[in-house]
Design a protein around this motif. Structure first.
Motif, PDB file in Angstrom:
ATOM      1  N   TRP A 219     -16.208   3.894   1.023  1.00 16.65           N
ATOM      2  CA  TRP A 219     -15.689   4.033   2.382  1.00 16.65           C
ATOM      3  C   TRP A 219     -14.203   3.717   2.330  1.00 16.65           C
ATOM      4  CZ3 TRP A 219     -19.864   0.625   5.182  1.00 16.65           C
ATOM      5  CH2 TRP A 219     -21.056   1.343   5.271  1.00 16.65           C
ATOM      6  N   ILE A 220     -13.379   4.719   2.547  1.00 17.96           N
ATOM      7  CA  ILE A 220     -11.931   4.544   2.500  1.00 17.96           C
ATOM      8  C   ILE A 220     -11.498   3.634   3.646  1.00 17.96           C
ATOM      9  CG2 ILE A 220      -9.706   5.731   2.662  1.00 17.96           C
ATOM     10  CD1 ILE A 220     -11.036   8.123   1.263  1.00 17.96           C
ATOM     11  N   GLN A 221     -10.638   2.661   3.340  1.00 13.30           N
ATOM     12  CA  GLN A 221     -10.262   1.631   4.308  1.00 13.30           C
ATOM     13  C   GLN A 221      -8.876   1.784   4.916  1.00 13.30           C
ATOM     14  OE1 GLN A 221     -12.595  -0.991   5.254  1.00 13.30           O
ATOM     15  NE2 GLN A 221     -13.748   0.706   4.365  1.00 13.30           N
ATOM     16  N   ARG A 222      -7.997   2.575   4.320  1.00 13.50           N
ATOM     17  CA  ARG A 222      -6.667   2.836   4.899  1.00 13.50           C
ATOM     18  C   ARG A 222      -6.234   4.230   4.494  1.00 13.50           C
ATOM     19  NH1 ARG A 222      -6.583  -1.784   2.374  1.00 13.50           N
ATOM     20  NH2 ARG A 222      -5.775  -3.185   3.915  1.00 13.50           N
ATOM     21  N   ASP A 223      -5.148   4.688   5.092  1.00 17.10           N
ATOM     22  CA  ASP A 223      -4.688   6.044   4.796  1.00 17.10           C
ATOM     23  C   ASP A 223      -4.392   6.231   3.313  1.00 17.10           C
ATOM     24  OD1 ASP A 223      -4.864   7.543   7.158  1.00 17.10           O
ATOM     25  OD2 ASP A 223      -3.021   6.667   7.954  1.00 17.10           O
ATOM     26  N   LEU A 224      -4.557   7.455   2.878  1.00 18.47           N
ATOM     27  CA  LEU A 224      -4.282   7.817   1.503  1.00 18.47           C
ATOM     28  C   LEU A 224      -2.785   7.720   1.219  1.00 18.47           C
ATOM     29  CD1 LEU A 224      -6.362  11.116   1.344  1.00 18.47           C
ATOM     30  CD2 LEU A 224      -7.110   8.856   0.619  1.00 18.47           C
ATOM     31  N   THR A 225      -2.471   7.414  -0.018  1.00 17.13           N
ATOM     32  CA  THR A 225      -1.096   7.488  -0.514  1.00 17.13           C
ATOM     33  C   THR A 225      -1.083   8.577  -1.565  1.00 17.13           C
ATOM     34  OG1 THR A 225      -0.701   5.140  -0.098  1.00 17.13           O
ATOM     35  CG2 THR A 225       0.756   6.225  -1.673  1.00 17.13           C
ATOM     36  N   ALA A 226      -0.292   9.623  -1.345  1.00 21.48           N
ATOM     37  CA  ALA A 226      -0.262  10.770  -2.244  1.00 21.48           C
ATOM     38  C   ALA A 226       1.054  10.803  -3.010  1.00 21.48           C
ATOM     39  CB  ALA A 226      -0.428  12.052  -1.450  1.00 21.48           C
ATOM     40  N   VAL A 227       0.951  11.154  -4.293  1.00 20.60           N
ATOM     41  CA  VAL A 227       2.122  11.326  -5.139  1.00 20.60           C
ATOM     42  C   VAL A 227       2.019  12.716  -5.765  1.00 20.60           C
ATOM     43  CG1 VAL A 227       3.380  10.468  -7.151  1.00 20.60           C
ATOM     44  CG2 VAL A 227       2.212   8.860  -5.630  1.00 20.60           C
ATOM     45  N   ALA A 228       2.982  13.556  -5.495  1.00 19.90           N
ATOM     46  CA  ALA A 228       2.971  14.915  -6.024  1.00 19.90           C
ATOM     47  C   ALA A 228       3.314  14.904  -7.513  1.00 19.90           C
ATOM     48  CB  ALA A 228       3.976  15.785  -5.267  1.00 19.90           C
ATOM     49  N   GLY A 229       2.646  15.775  -8.255  1.00 18.40           N
ATOM     50  CA  GLY A 229       2.936  15.916  -9.682  1.00 18.40           C
ATOM     51  C   GLY A 229       4.332  16.480  -9.905  1.00 18.40           C
ATOM     52  N   THR A 230       4.841  16.246 -11.099  1.00 23.80           N
ATOM     53  CA  THR A 230       6.168  16.761 -11.434  1.00 23.80           C
ATOM     54  C   THR A 230       6.137  17.539 -12.728  1.00 23.80           C
ATOM     55  OG1 THR A 230       6.723  14.704 -12.583  1.00 23.80           O
ATOM     56  CG2 THR A 230       7.381  14.894 -10.282  1.00 23.80           C
TER      57      THR A 230
ATOM     58  N   PHE B 295       0.842  -1.201   0.000  1.00 20.98           N
ATOM     59  CA  PHE B 295       0.000   0.000   0.000  1.00 20.98           C
ATOM     60  C   PHE B 295       0.877   1.251   0.000  1.00 20.98           C
ATOM     61  CE2 PHE B 295      -2.527  -3.460   1.763  1.00 20.98           C
ATOM     62  CZ  PHE B 295      -3.605  -3.420   0.893  1.00 20.98           C
ATOM     63  N   THR B 296       1.737   1.318  -1.015  1.00 20.00           N
ATOM     64  CA  THR B 296       2.657   2.426  -1.222  1.00 20.00           C
ATOM     65  C   THR B 296       2.443   2.950  -2.638  1.00 20.00           C
ATOM     66  OG1 THR B 296       4.390   1.015  -2.136  1.00 20.00           O
ATOM     67  CG2 THR B 296       4.384   1.334   0.277  1.00 20.00           C
ATOM     68  N   ALA B 297       3.062   4.075  -2.955  1.00 20.96           N
ATOM     69  CA  ALA B 297       2.951   4.625  -4.308  1.00 20.96           C
ATOM     70  C   ALA B 297       3.435   3.614  -5.346  1.00 20.96           C
ATOM     71  CB  ALA B 297       3.739   5.927  -4.405  1.00 20.96           C
ATOM     72  N   VAL B 298       4.517   2.907  -5.041  1.00 26.90           N
ATOM     73  CA  VAL B 298       5.058   1.907  -5.966  1.00 26.90           C
ATOM     74  C   VAL B 298       4.066   0.754  -6.146  1.00 26.90           C
ATOM     75  CG1 VAL B 298       6.914   0.213  -6.317  1.00 26.90           C
ATOM     76  CG2 VAL B 298       7.451   2.508  -5.478  1.00 26.90           C
ATOM     77  N   GLY B 299       3.480   0.286  -5.049  1.00 28.55           N
ATOM     78  CA  GLY B 299       2.513  -0.809  -5.124  1.00 28.55           C
ATOM     79  C   GLY B 299       1.283  -0.437  -5.936  1.00 28.55           C
ATOM     80  N   TYR B 300       0.741   0.736  -5.676  1.00 27.07           N
ATOM     81  CA  TYR B 300      -0.437   1.175  -6.428  1.00 27.07           C
ATOM     82  C   TYR B 300      -0.099   1.415  -7.899  1.00 27.07           C
ATOM     83  CZ  TYR B 300      -3.410   1.910  -2.285  1.00 27.07           C
ATOM     84  OH  TYR B 300      -4.175   1.740  -1.158  1.00 27.07           O
ATOM     85  N   ALA B 301       1.051   2.043  -8.173  1.00 30.11           N
ATOM     86  CA  ALA B 301       1.433   2.344  -9.558  1.00 30.11           C
ATOM     87  C   ALA B 301       1.612   1.077 -10.382  1.00 30.11           C
ATOM     88  CB  ALA B 301       2.701   3.185  -9.579  1.00 30.11           C
ATOM     89  N   ALA B 302       1.956  -0.038  -9.730  1.00 30.01           N
ATOM     90  CA  ALA B 302       2.176  -1.299 -10.436  1.00 30.01           C
ATOM     91  C   ALA B 302       0.873  -1.970 -10.873  1.00 30.01           C
ATOM     92  CB  ALA B 302       2.982  -2.260  -9.555  1.00 30.01           C
ATOM     93  N   LEU B 303      -0.263  -1.527 -10.345  1.00 30.58           N
ATOM     94  CA  LEU B 303      -1.542  -2.121 -10.735  1.00 30.58           C
ATOM     95  C   LEU B 303      -1.871  -1.774 -12.187  1.00 30.58           C
ATOM     96  CD1 LEU B 303      -3.826  -1.388  -7.646  1.00 30.58           C
ATOM     97  CD2 LEU B 303      -2.837  -3.577  -8.327  1.00 30.58           C
ATOM     98  N   THR B 304      -2.657  -2.628 -12.809  1.00 27.06           N
ATOM     99  CA  THR B 304      -3.186  -2.338 -14.139  1.00 27.06           C
ATOM    100  C   THR B 304      -4.524  -1.640 -13.944  1.00 27.06           C
ATOM    101  OG1 THR B 304      -2.096  -4.281 -15.046  1.00 27.06           O
ATOM    102  CG2 THR B 304      -3.916  -3.356 -16.322  1.00 27.06           C
ATOM    103  N   TRP B 305      -4.590  -0.388 -14.369  1.00 31.28           N
ATOM    104  CA  TRP B 305      -5.794   0.432 -14.183  1.00 31.28           C
ATOM    105  C   TRP B 305      -6.592   0.418 -15.477  1.00 31.28           C
ATOM    106  CZ3 TRP B 305      -6.734   2.003  -9.337  1.00 31.28           C
ATOM    107  CH2 TRP B 305      -5.672   2.026  -8.441  1.00 31.28           C
ATOM    108  N   THR B 306      -7.475  -0.559 -15.635  1.00 27.64           N
ATOM    109  CA  THR B 306      -8.241  -0.709 -16.878  1.00 27.64           C
ATOM    110  C   THR B 306      -9.571   0.027 -16.840  1.00 27.64           C
ATOM    111  OG1 THR B 306      -9.225  -2.737 -16.023  1.00 27.64           O
ATOM    112  CG2 THR B 306      -7.233  -2.958 -17.382  1.00 27.64           C
TER     113      THR B 306
END
Length: 160
Positions: A149-160, A25-36
């Motif tokens: 209903w959000i189940q865990r803390d948010l993971t935020a990634v700042a734009g670049t 449940f990190t930015a890397v973990g979420y980014a690795a998902l396939t968002w179809t």
């Protein structure tokens, strides 16, 4: 968790959902998902968390104090047109029909001036409500309404 340094509008913001949980449940973990199942929504909802007040009351103090207790995210609600993503409609409906299923959610905000990637929020949520039709008059779009209903803390990634 402040993101970005300049004013942003919500024009161009999108939500994507996945029926799969990330490996971490990190930015890397979420980014690795396939968002179809990326889609547009009627308006970006408020995403906020509140602490419960716990009152400290002792005989020595003439003023009682509230301190932070547990915290909880407010429900996140929005509408979307299912024609924009039949995959999203299926993910929401399946998760809603389950007592325990959680979905992964990615909110991609609009890019600010000079950014090549937008601010992103990731979280997991249960689908607490899913309306087959949000109703309306003859000139309204037949949206599906979703409440998460959000189940865990948010993971935020700042734009670049």
């Amino acid at each position: 968790m402040a993101l970005g340094t300049t004013t942003r509008t919500f024009a161009g913001a999108k939500i994507a959902v996945s029926a799969v949980a990330p490996a971490t449940f990190t930015a890397v973990g979420y980014a690795a998902l396939t968002w179809t199942a990326e889609h547009c929504i009627d308006a970006v909802p408020m995403i906020s968390k509140k602490y419960n007040a716990v009152t400290k009351s002792t005989t020595c103090d003439t003023v009682e104090k509230d301190v932070k207790g547990g915290a909880k995210y407010d429900p996140v609600s929005y509408k979307f047109d299912p024609i924009d993503s039949r995959a999203a409609e299926t993910i929401y409906q399946t998760a809603f029909d389950s007592q325990t299923a959680e979905i992964s959610v990615r909110v991609s905000f609009a890019k600010r001036a000079g950014e090549t990637t937008p601010d992103i929020l990731y979280f997991t949520a249960q689908v607490a409500a899913f309306a087959y039709s949000a109703g309306g008059a003859k000139d309204d779009i037949d949206y599906r309404e979703v409440e998460l209903w959000i189940q865990r803390d948010l993971t935020a990634v700042a734009g670049t």
